[in-house]
Design an enzyme around this catalytic site. Sequence first.
Site: not given
Length: 222
Positions: A54, A160
Amino acid sequence: MPQQGLAYPVPTLIYHITHLNNLQGILQRGGLLPYSQRPPTQQNVAYGHIQAHRAQVVVPVGPRGKLHDYVPFYFCPRSPMLYAIHTQQTDYQGDQRPILHLVSSAQKVAEARIPFVFTDRHAAVQYVCFFHKLEHLKALDWQAIQASYWANVREKKQAEFLVKDFFPWELVEEIGVIDKTIQAQVESILAQFPDLHHPPVRVRRSWYYKKRLCSASCEATF
């Protein structure tokens, strides 16, 4: 139930999960920090290898940057991430009991003029789509996001909502907890900060997993 491309819930609730041990630091700082600014003392409940990935994922729209420049939220409680914690699949070796759900809404973030983006699935997969306008919430698969059984829609359930740089504590509308004992502990910590916003602390047992009904590969339990 809202369908992909047709509708989305308004207000659009968003949920950040964190460990009880992190609450005092969050209150001291007045809000949530992104992973790139996370204090070394913070209790991590994530997958270490996924966080390493990420850190390199570029956000191509809105305020841009990388995923670790954003505070992450899901659009649902009782997420696949919580299941991973519950079944001890992450680097964190505790259970789900001390995990808190900090609840706000996409509309509140937009009204506060805080930069944000959101995704149509788990933000770290290669074929994810990013958006930065609330009108594009209709592109998300809300049936998958709200599914109780999600083994076949895991990525889309993990869509998200990502808030750039800092999420102010005053935008938290509720703290959801697993039981009255954790509720009392949260209330005790909040009482140490009388000048700060005190959102209601509610027992939300349905936001947590009860027991494992299948193997880790199934990952869909009540």
